[in-house]
Design a protein around this motif. Structure first.
Motif, PDB file in Angstrom:
ATOM      1  N   ASP A  27       0.804  -1.224   0.000  1.00  0.00           N
ATOM      2  CA  ASP A  27       0.000   0.000   0.000  1.00  0.00           C
ATOM      3  C   ASP A  27       0.840   1.279   0.000  1.00  0.00           C
ATOM      4  O   ASP A  27       0.465   2.286   0.589  1.00  0.00           O
ATOM      5  N   LEU A  28       2.012   1.218  -0.670  1.00  0.00           N
ATOM      6  CA  LEU A  28       2.803   2.428  -0.844  1.00  0.00           C
ATOM      7  C   LEU A  28       2.301   3.147  -2.090  1.00  0.00           C
ATOM      8  O   LEU A  28       1.760   2.520  -2.997  1.00  0.00           O
ATOM      9  N   GLU A  29       2.493   4.460  -2.136  1.00  0.00           N
ATOM     10  CA  GLU A  29       2.076   5.212  -3.313  1.00  0.00           C
ATOM     11  C   GLU A  29       3.285   5.763  -4.051  1.00  0.00           C
ATOM     12  O   GLU A  29       4.329   6.018  -3.443  1.00  0.00           O
ATOM     13  N   ILE A  30       3.139   5.914  -5.351  1.00  0.00           N
ATOM     14  CA  ILE A  30       4.206   6.507  -6.145  1.00  0.00           C
ATOM     15  C   ILE A  30       4.212   8.004  -5.862  1.00  0.00           C
ATOM     16  O   ILE A  30       3.205   8.682  -6.031  1.00  0.00           O
ATOM     17  N   VAL A  31       5.371   8.501  -5.411  1.00  0.00           N
ATOM     18  CA  VAL A  31       5.509   9.927  -5.136  1.00  0.00           C
ATOM     19  C   VAL A  31       6.405  10.610  -6.165  1.00  0.00           C
ATOM     20  O   VAL A  31       6.464  11.841  -6.214  1.00  0.00           O
ATOM     21  N   MET A  32       7.101   9.806  -6.991  1.00  0.00           N
ATOM     22  CA  MET A  32       7.923  10.360  -8.059  1.00  0.00           C
ATOM     23  C   MET A  32       8.107   9.278  -9.111  1.00  0.00           C
ATOM     24  O   MET A  32       8.375   8.123  -8.770  1.00  0.00           O
ATOM     25  N   ASP A  33       7.945   9.658 -10.375  1.00  0.00           N
ATOM     26  CA  ASP A  33       8.121   8.714 -11.468  1.00  0.00           C
ATOM     27  C   ASP A  33       8.764   9.436 -12.645  1.00  0.00           C
ATOM     28  O   ASP A  33       8.127  10.236 -13.307  1.00  0.00           O
ATOM     29  N   HIS A  34      10.044   9.132 -12.889  1.00  0.00           N
ATOM     30  CA  HIS A  34      10.763   9.702 -14.024  1.00  0.00           C
ATOM     31  C   HIS A  34      10.940   8.676 -15.137  1.00  0.00           C
ATOM     32  O   HIS A  34      11.670   8.920 -16.092  1.00  0.00           O
ATOM     33  N   GLY A  35      10.309   7.512 -15.020  1.00  0.00           N
ATOM     34  CA  GLY A  35      10.485   6.450 -15.996  1.00  0.00           C
ATOM     35  C   GLY A  35      11.674   5.573 -15.642  1.00  0.00           C
ATOM     36  O   GLY A  35      11.524   4.376 -15.457  1.00  0.00           O
ATOM     37  N   TRP A  36      12.833   6.170 -15.520  1.00  0.00           N
ATOM     38  CA  TRP A  36      14.052   5.433 -15.138  1.00  0.00           C
ATOM     39  C   TRP A  36      14.162   5.303 -13.618  1.00  0.00           C
ATOM     40  O   TRP A  36      14.982   4.546 -13.109  1.00  0.00           O
ATOM     41  N   LEU A  37      13.328   6.035 -12.877  1.00  0.00           N
ATOM     42  CA  LEU A  37      13.314   6.007 -11.408  1.00  0.00           C
ATOM     43  C   LEU A  37      11.876   6.145 -10.941  1.00  0.00           C
ATOM     44  O   LEU A  37      11.171   7.048 -11.380  1.00  0.00           O
ATOM     45  N   VAL A  38      11.445   5.217 -10.082  1.00  0.00           N
ATOM     46  CA  VAL A  38      10.112   5.293  -9.475  1.00  0.00           C
ATOM     47  C   VAL A  38      10.309   5.215  -7.966  1.00  0.00           C
ATOM     48  O   VAL A  38      10.945   4.287  -7.467  1.00  0.00           O
ATOM     49  N   THR A  39       9.773   6.206  -7.236  1.00  0.00           N
ATOM     50  CA  THR A  39       9.903   6.239  -5.779  1.00  0.00           C
ATOM     51  C   THR A  39       8.540   6.030  -5.145  1.00  0.00           C
ATOM     52  O   THR A  39       7.566   6.673  -5.532  1.00  0.00           O
ATOM     53  N   PHE A  40       8.496   5.128  -4.179  1.00  0.00           N
ATOM     54  CA  PHE A  40       7.276   4.815  -3.438  1.00  0.00           C
ATOM     55  C   PHE A  40       7.404   5.351  -2.020  1.00  0.00           C
ATOM     56  O   PHE A  40       8.501   5.376  -1.465  1.00  0.00           O
ATOM     57  N   ALA A  41       6.283   5.754  -1.423  1.00  0.00           N
ATOM     58  CA  ALA A  41       6.284   6.242  -0.049  1.00  0.00           C
ATOM     59  C   ALA A  41       5.037   5.758   0.666  1.00  0.00           C
ATOM     60  O   ALA A  41       4.012   5.476   0.042  1.00  0.00           O
ATOM     61  N   ALA A  42       5.136   5.696   1.987  1.00  0.00           N
ATOM     62  CA  ALA A  42       4.000   5.302   2.810  1.00  0.00           C
ATOM     63  C   ALA A  42       2.972   6.423   2.836  1.00  0.00           C
ATOM     64  O   ALA A  42       3.316   7.585   3.027  1.00  0.00           O
ATOM     65  N   LYS A  43       1.719   6.077   2.645  1.00  0.00           N
ATOM     66  CA  LYS A  43       0.636   7.062   2.666  1.00  0.00           C
ATOM     67  C   LYS A  43       0.425   7.581   4.082  1.00  0.00           C
ATOM     68  O   LYS A  43       0.353   6.810   5.035  1.00  0.00           O
ATOM     69  N   GLY A  44       0.351   8.892   4.226  1.00  0.00           N
ATOM     70  CA  GLY A  44       0.007   9.501   5.498  1.00  0.00           C
ATOM     71  C   GLY A  44       1.041   9.373   6.594  1.00  0.00           C
ATOM     72  O   GLY A  44       0.777   9.746   7.728  1.00  0.00           O
ATOM     73  N   SER A  45       2.213   8.876   6.295  1.00  0.00           N
ATOM     74  CA  SER A  45       3.242   8.724   7.324  1.00  0.00           C
ATOM     75  C   SER A  45       4.006  10.030   7.477  1.00  0.00           C
ATOM     76  O   SER A  45       4.444  10.617   6.504  1.00  0.00           O
ATOM     77  N   SER A  46       4.160  10.489   8.703  1.00  0.00           N
ATOM     78  CA  SER A  46       4.909  11.722   8.921  1.00  0.00           C
ATOM     79  C   SER A  46       6.395  11.527   8.648  1.00  0.00           C
ATOM     80  O   SER A  46       7.095  12.451   8.258  1.00  0.00           O
ATOM     81  N   SER A  47       6.888  10.293   8.817  1.00  0.00           N
ATOM     82  CA  SER A  47       8.296  10.030   8.543  1.00  0.00           C
ATOM     83  C   SER A  47       8.532   9.704   7.073  1.00  0.00           C
ATOM     84  O   SER A  47       9.659   9.727   6.616  1.00  0.00           O
ATOM     85  N   MET A  48       7.475   9.399   6.343  1.00  0.00           N
ATOM     86  CA  MET A  48       7.499   9.134   4.913  1.00  0.00           C
ATOM     87  C   MET A  48       8.614   8.176   4.491  1.00  0.00           C
ATOM     88  O   MET A  48       9.513   8.540   3.753  1.00  0.00           O
ATOM     89  N   PRO A  49       8.606   6.928   4.963  1.00  0.00           N
ATOM     90  CA  PRO A  49       9.602   5.965   4.500  1.00  0.00           C
ATOM     91  C   PRO A  49       9.479   5.775   2.996  1.00  0.00           C
ATOM     92  O   PRO A  49       8.378   5.769   2.452  1.00  0.00           O
ATOM     93  N   GLN A  50      10.620   5.644   2.330  1.00  0.00           N
ATOM     94  CA  GLN A  50      10.630   5.551   0.874  1.00  0.00           C
ATOM     95  C   GLN A  50      11.655   4.538   0.404  1.00  0.00           C
ATOM     96  O   GLN A  50      12.622   4.251   1.103  1.00  0.00           O
TER      97      GLN A  50
END
Length: 116
Positions: A27-50
């Motif tokens: 249940d992580l969401e994509i927070v950045m997608d450049h095609g060659w790089l996709v970053t996922f992060a925890a929804k609603g987390s104040s620490s935002m693990p990625q």
């Protein structure tokens, strides 16, 4: 100097294939997608693990083992140069809005130091 974020970067052949496990299963969401790089992060987390998955490090660079966001990349760059650290990719303003450089840590890992 304050560290704002540390993001591991895992080299993969197809970053989009990470979606099934990291987005659908965890249940992580994509927070950045450049095609060659996709970053996922925890929804609603104040620490935002990625975690990121990449085929390259951007601008034709190798994939760094870690990306460390700081509030003043120029300060850290100066400290790294003064310490004699091996700079793998010189300080650069990238077209996607970050200023960064890569250096090699004592273990041989490439580390991306950046500011947004």
């Amino acid at each position: 100097m304050t560290v704002r974020r540390i993001v591991p970067n895992l080299q993969v052949s197809d970053p989009t294939s990470a979606h099934r496990f990291y987005a659908d299963l965890l249940d992580l969401e994509i927070v950045m997608d450049h095609g060659w790089l996709v970053t996922f992060a925890a929804k609603g987390s104040s620490s935002m693990p990625q975690v990121s998955f990449a085929t390259e490090g951007g601008s034709g660079t190798p994939v760094p083992a870690l990306s460390i966001e700081v509030d003043d990349v120029d300060e850290v760059y100066g400290r790294a140069k003064a310490a004699g650290a091996e700079i793998v990719y010189d300080i650069t303003d990238e077209p996607w809005g970050v200023r960064r450089f890569f250096l090699r840590d004592p273990f041989g890992n490439i580390v991306n130091i950046l500011s947004h």
